[in-house]
Motif scaffolding. Structure first.
Motif, PDB file in Angstrom:
ATOM      1  N   ALA A  16       9.197  -5.529   8.255  1.00  0.00           N
ATOM      2  CA  ALA A  16       8.427  -4.758   7.357  1.00  0.00           C
ATOM      3  C   ALA A  16       7.703  -5.481   6.300  1.00  0.00           C
ATOM      4  O   ALA A  16       6.757  -5.217   6.028  1.00  0.00           O
ATOM      5  CB  ALA A  16       9.399  -3.787   6.745  1.00  0.00           C
ATOM      6  N   VAL A  17       8.454  -6.541   5.893  1.00  0.00           N
ATOM      7  CA  VAL A  17       7.900  -7.356   4.702  1.00  0.00           C
ATOM      8  C   VAL A  17       6.618  -7.975   5.501  1.00  0.00           C
ATOM      9  O   VAL A  17       5.574  -8.247   4.732  1.00  0.00           O
ATOM     10  CB  VAL A  17       8.928  -8.601   4.165  1.00  0.00           C
ATOM     11  N   CYS A  18       6.796  -8.658   6.506  1.00  0.00           N
ATOM     12  CA  CYS A  18       5.691  -9.333   7.231  1.00  0.00           C
ATOM     13  C   CYS A  18       4.436  -8.350   7.528  1.00  0.00           C
ATOM     14  O   CYS A  18       3.167  -8.676   7.292  1.00  0.00           O
ATOM     15  CB  CYS A  18       6.205  -9.976   8.518  1.00  0.00           C
ATOM     16  N   GLN A  19       4.760  -7.027   7.758  1.00  0.00           N
ATOM     17  CA  GLN A  19       3.726  -5.918   8.070  1.00  0.00           C
ATOM     18  C   GLN A  19       3.136  -5.581   6.683  1.00  0.00           C
ATOM     19  O   GLN A  19       1.865  -5.321   6.560  1.00  0.00           O
ATOM     20  CB  GLN A  19       4.465  -4.670   8.767  1.00  0.00           C
ATOM     21  N   ALA A  20       3.677  -5.525   5.659  1.00  0.00           N
ATOM     22  CA  ALA A  20       3.295  -5.197   4.451  1.00  0.00           C
ATOM     23  C   ALA A  20       2.457  -6.370   3.956  1.00  0.00           C
ATOM     24  O   ALA A  20       1.372  -6.098   3.506  1.00  0.00           O
ATOM     25  CB  ALA A  20       4.461  -4.924   3.257  1.00  0.00           C
ATOM     26  N   ALA A  21       2.820  -7.483   4.160  1.00  0.00           N
ATOM     27  CA  ALA A  21       2.187  -8.841   3.799  1.00  0.00           C
ATOM     28  C   ALA A  21       0.749  -8.459   4.402  1.00  0.00           C
ATOM     29  O   ALA A  21      -0.300  -8.914   3.940  1.00  0.00           O
ATOM     30  CB  ALA A  21       2.738 -10.099   4.115  1.00  0.00           C
ATOM     31  N   GLN A  22       0.778  -8.331   5.713  1.00  0.00           N
ATOM     32  CA  GLN A  22      -0.557  -8.381   6.566  1.00  0.00           C
ATOM     33  C   GLN A  22      -1.420  -7.361   6.161  1.00  0.00           C
ATOM     34  O   GLN A  22      -2.643  -7.473   5.941  1.00  0.00           O
ATOM     35  CB  GLN A  22      -0.143  -8.324   8.111  1.00  0.00           C
ATOM     36  N   SER A  23      -0.814  -6.209   5.804  1.00  0.00           N
ATOM     37  CA  SER A  23      -1.779  -4.950   5.234  1.00  0.00           C
ATOM     38  C   SER A  23      -2.263  -5.359   4.077  1.00  0.00           C
ATOM     39  O   SER A  23      -3.381  -5.075   3.508  1.00  0.00           O
ATOM     40  CB  SER A  23      -0.646  -3.632   5.317  1.00  0.00           C
ATOM     41  N   LEU A  24      -1.689  -6.080   3.299  1.00  0.00           N
ATOM     42  CA  LEU A  24      -2.264  -6.538   1.975  1.00  0.00           C
ATOM     43  C   LEU A  24      -3.495  -7.649   2.066  1.00  0.00           C
ATOM     44  O   LEU A  24      -4.523  -7.332   1.606  1.00  0.00           O
ATOM     45  CB  LEU A  24      -1.421  -7.097   0.945  1.00  0.00           C
ATOM     46  N   LEU A  25      -3.276  -8.309   3.248  1.00  0.00           N
ATOM     47  CA  LEU A  25      -4.522  -9.563   3.471  1.00  0.00           C
ATOM     48  C   LEU A  25      -5.518  -8.764   4.115  1.00  0.00           C
ATOM     49  O   LEU A  25      -6.884  -9.142   3.699  1.00  0.00           O
ATOM     50  CB  LEU A  25      -3.810 -10.565   4.346  1.00  0.00           C
ATOM     51  N   ASP A  26      -5.230  -7.696   4.729  1.00  0.00           N
ATOM     52  CA  ASP A  26      -6.402  -6.869   5.546  1.00  0.00           C
ATOM     53  C   ASP A  26      -6.895  -5.841   4.367  1.00  0.00           C
ATOM     54  O   ASP A  26      -7.752  -5.039   4.773  1.00  0.00           O
ATOM     55  CB  ASP A  26      -5.802  -6.386   6.585  1.00  0.00           C
ATOM     56  N   PHE A  27      -6.536  -5.878   2.998  1.00  0.00           N
ATOM     57  CA  PHE A  27      -6.858  -4.830   2.207  1.00  0.00           C
ATOM     58  C   PHE A  27      -6.814  -3.162   2.587  1.00  0.00           C
ATOM     59  O   PHE A  27      -7.647  -2.474   2.187  1.00  0.00           O
ATOM     60  CB  PHE A  27      -8.405  -5.222   1.812  1.00  0.00           C
TER      61      PHE A  27
END
Length: 569
Positions: free
Chosen positions: A188-199
């Motif tokens: 979930a942390v990794c998914q959240a991180a990628q969502s932030l990078l994808d704006f």
């Protein structure tokens, strides 16, 4: 320092784990090498309804105090409705709220788009307390088919974990469940991180919760399984013989690093890189770990972070706490690290499982919270009870060692960095790299006067808020009053009961807060406009007023005298 493009800031965190109601207590327990797994007496077992004749029962568990309790009123639930909600969802709702407060944000008054990503274990409360229990049904409902329970008892699917947080906190960004067994919360942390990078969002809450046993009185040991026969969880130790499960929850709040620094956010640590892989079919069985899949996650996360294994001083390991599982994990680490370093036995290896037990779907984020504190404070905690490494690990000549005692972690030529692993049964592996936060310029207090705004849902909670803030301001390293005033003004929800304290010095603030907490001095109405200057700083989070919201399971006699098997195997 590596390029900050693509890096994320951990701006908030919170947890409830065995032996610790909050992250600060959890960290103190880690540093002090406290074993928080509870051992139960014969009286405890009788009170929990464990039959004395039950063979193979191990009276040890990562006990979470107040499991049956919840501040239903704060979140707008009638007690009867709250008692039907999976306690994992209730736990995560509270820690997610606390983590956002720790970050200094009120989503209702922020222009940021918040996302939430989280995972939970199976809903054992539904299975053992609600399903088939007439006490769980509304008046007048008498189901005649098993399918009738699906409509009669809401709040059961783990999918609802992030959705409930989004609904109750008013979050409009992505709300996504991660269900990958023990690696769920770190995935979930990794998914959240990628969502932030994808704006896709501006701020993300990530984590998980696990209630593996509602009985919290131990577990049944079965030879050949993953559970410890003696109730001790000893990762990497010569005595390692299996896991001890526990209940708990944790959450972190992430934001793009450049924006966090520009916005004056407090940064606990920097998330540099992350990766998720699966072992595929190259392993002994579906539940068996695989060396290559774990190594691939580690290598990919390092590459994404743009750092060398040479710069990592701590690995917070998944640590199955079995000789086979730990040996496979060390083999994967060695395979990954030897691609980029020749160093020998100078990277510490440990796991929070030694302190709190295995928290299943919440284990990954709890390990991350440990690593964040370690890189921030410059301390490497030792695992309690560690004596010597298991010989099968073959640590001699590897990059790794297991510290026998908690030790300092000085700053070198590069920032302090730690890596965190979480591997799920079924093969999904997550790995992240975190490093110490950037230096934050100190604030010069302008001398005030400062107005401290307090807000709570009840008068009792308002008094507790004042008391906790007063205690916080007496601690060493308490933040400047200008930052405290700013954080309270912009980072706390405006609830029904409010008060303000005006002060020029910390001593004046503490005295006025204590008077307010004792009822000696009425508070003033809080001003509408926030202070003109200040930065967000961590402050005590909301003092939930929990009460029992729980439906007891049917008597064991109703199930033919059999004890429900509540513990994962």
């Amino acid at each position: 320092m590596t390029d900050d493009e693509g890096a994320l800031a951990v701006i908030g965190l919170a947890c409830r784990v065995p032996g610790a109601p909050d992250a600060a207590t959890f960290w103190r327990n880690l540093v002090d090498e406290v074993d928080s797994v509870r051992r139960y007496t014969a009286d405890d077992l009788r009170a929990a309804g464990v039959p004395a004749r039950l063979a193979g029962w191990v009276p040890a568990y990562g006990h979470l105090d107040g499991l049956a309790d919840f501040d239903a009123g704060f979140f707008g639930y009638p007690v009867a409705e709250a008692a039907l909600v999976d306690p994992q969802q209730r736990l995560f709702l509270e820690v997610a709220y606390a983590a956002v407060e720790d970050a200094g944000y009120d989503p209702a008054r922020s222009d940021a788009t918040f996302g939430v990503f989280a995972g939970a274990a199976a809903n054992r409360y539904f299975l053992w307390h609600l399903l088939g229990n007439p006490a769980a049904l509304p008046d007048g409902v008498a189901p005649v088919w098993r399918e009738d329970w699906e409509e009669a008892v809401p709040g059961s699917p783990p999918d609802f974990l992030p959705l409930r947080v989004a609904y109750k906190l008013g979050l409009t960004g992505p709300a996504v469940a991660a269900q990958t067994a023990c690696s769920s919360s770190l995935v979930a942390v990794c998914q959240a991180a990628q969502s932030l990078l994808d704006f896709r969002c501006d701020i993300a809450i990530a984590g998980g919760a696990a209630v593996i046993s509602t009985r919290q009185a131990g577990y049944r040991y079965r030879p050949g399984g993953m559970l410890s026969p003696d109730g001790n969880c000893r990762p990497f130790d010569v005595t390692a013989n299996g896991m001890v499960f526990g209940n708990g929850a944790g959450a972190v709040v992430l934001k793009r690093l450049a924006e966090a620094v520009a916005d004056g956010d407090h940064v606990h640590a920097v998330l540099r890189g992350w990766a998720v892989t699966n072992d595929g079919g190259a392993r002994a069985g579906f539940t068996a770990p695989g060396v290559d899949g774990q190594a691939a996650a580690i290598v990919e996360a390092m590459a994404a972070a743009g750092v060398s294994p040479d710069s990592v001083g701590l690995v917070e390991a998944h640590a199955s706490s079995t000789p086979v599982g730990d040996t496979i994990e060390v083999a994967a680490l060695r395979q990954a690290y030897r691609r980029g370093t020749d160093r020998v036995e100078d990277c510490a290896l440990g796991s929070a499982k030694a302190n709190v037990g295995s928290l299943d779907a919440a284990a990954g984020v709890v390990g991350l919270i440990k690593a964040v504190h370690a890189v921030r404070d410059g301390v490497v905690p030792a695992d309690p009870g560690f004596t010597a490494p298991h010989p099968d690990l073959d640590l001699a000549g590897s990059p790794f060692f297991v510290p026998a005692k908690t030790q300092g972690w000085p700053i070198g030529d590069e920032p302090r960095r730690a890596a965190v692993s979480s591997f799920g049964m079924g093969g999904t592996n997550a790995h992240v790299v975190v490093e110490q936060p950037p230096v934050r310029p100190s604030t010069v207090d302008d001398g005030g006067p400062h107005t401290l705004e307090l807000s709570a849902a009840t008068p009792t909670a308002l008094a507790a808020t004042a008391r906790r803030l007063a205690d916080h301001l007496t601690d060493d390293g308490a933040p400047p009053l200008s930052d405290v005033a700013y954080t309270l003004a912009v980072g706390r929800a405006r609830l029904a009961h409010r008060a303000t304290v005006t002060c020029r010095t910390t001593a004046e603030a503490v005295e006025s807060l204590r008077r307010l907490a004792s009822g000696d001095a009425p508070g003033h109405v809080a001003p509408a406009a926030p202070p003109r200057a200040g930065r967000r700083v961590p402050l005590p989070t909301y003092p939930f007023e929990r009460r029992r919201c729980w439906i007891d399971p049917p008597d064991d006699a109703d199930a033919g005298g059999r004890l429900p098997t509540e513990t994962a195997t």
